[in-house]
Scaffold this motif. Structure first.
Motif, short mmCIF file in Angstrom:
data_model
loop_
_atom_site.label_atom_id
_atom_site.label_comp_id
_atom_site.label_asym_id
_atom_site.label_seq_id
_atom_site.Cartn_x
_atom_site.Cartn_y
_atom_site.Cartn_z
N GLY A 131 -28.74 -19.16 15.87
CA GLY A 131 -30.01 -18.65 15.36
C GLY A 131 -31.24 -19.10 16.12
N GLY A 132 -31.07 -19.98 17.08
CA GLY A 132 -32.22 -20.41 17.86
C GLY A 132 -32.71 -19.30 18.78
N GLY A 133 -33.85 -19.54 19.39
CA GLY A 133 -34.41 -18.56 20.30
C GLY A 133 -35.86 -18.83 20.59
N LEU A 134 -36.51 -17.84 21.16
CA LEU A 134 -37.93 -17.92 21.51
C LEU A 134 -38.73 -17.15 20.48
CD1 LEU A 134 -40.23 -18.54 23.53
CD2 LEU A 134 -39.63 -16.42 24.71
N VAL A 135 -39.76 -17.80 19.96
CA VAL A 135 -40.60 -17.17 18.94
C VAL A 135 -42.05 -17.58 19.19
CG1 VAL A 135 -40.26 -19.07 17.30
CG2 VAL A 135 -40.84 -16.78 16.45
#
Length: 126
Positions: free
Chosen positions: A8-12
């Motif tokens: 669920g991680g990522g760039l936001v």
């Protein structure tokens, strides 16, 4: 043995939201307290949030209180971290961890967490 896998991680962008998941296998999580920790580049690992085996009690670091919510679904053997109002300082690798803990609740210290996932990276841009 308990295997934990985060996702669920990522760039936001700052102000945005993410939901992290931690799926367990090998053993039911229903007798484990669960927690999320994070480690930013060049910094020590720090506690984020923990939840009792039943899900009835939670504990948060002051830096995330009111913005993050930890929850669990023991039927799915999964723990979640909902992160709202994200800030650039939330950028880190996030790890879930499990500590054997049933009965009356008190947040386990970090050294009682026996099982750790490999981490999922969260990057918050300004």
């Amino acid at each position: 043995q308990v295997q934990l896998v985060e996702s669920g991680g990522g760039l936001v962008q700052a102000g945005g939201s993410l939901r992290l998941s931690c799926a367990a296998s090998g053993r039911t999580l229903s007798t484990y307290a669960m927690a999320w920790f994070r480690q930013a580049p060049g910094k020590e690992r720090e506690f984020v949030a923990s939840i009792s085996w039943s899900g009835g009690s939670t504990f948060y670091a002051d830096s995330v209180k009111g913005r993050f919510t930890i929850s669990r679904d023991n039927a799915k053997n999964t723990v979640y971290l909902r992160m709202n109002s994200l800030k650039p300082e939330d950028t880190a690798v996030y790890y879930c961890a499990a500590a054997p803990r049933s009965g009356s609740w008190s947040p386990p210290p970090e050294n009682e967490y026996d099982y750790w996932g490999q981490g999922t990276k969260v990057t918050v841009s300004s």
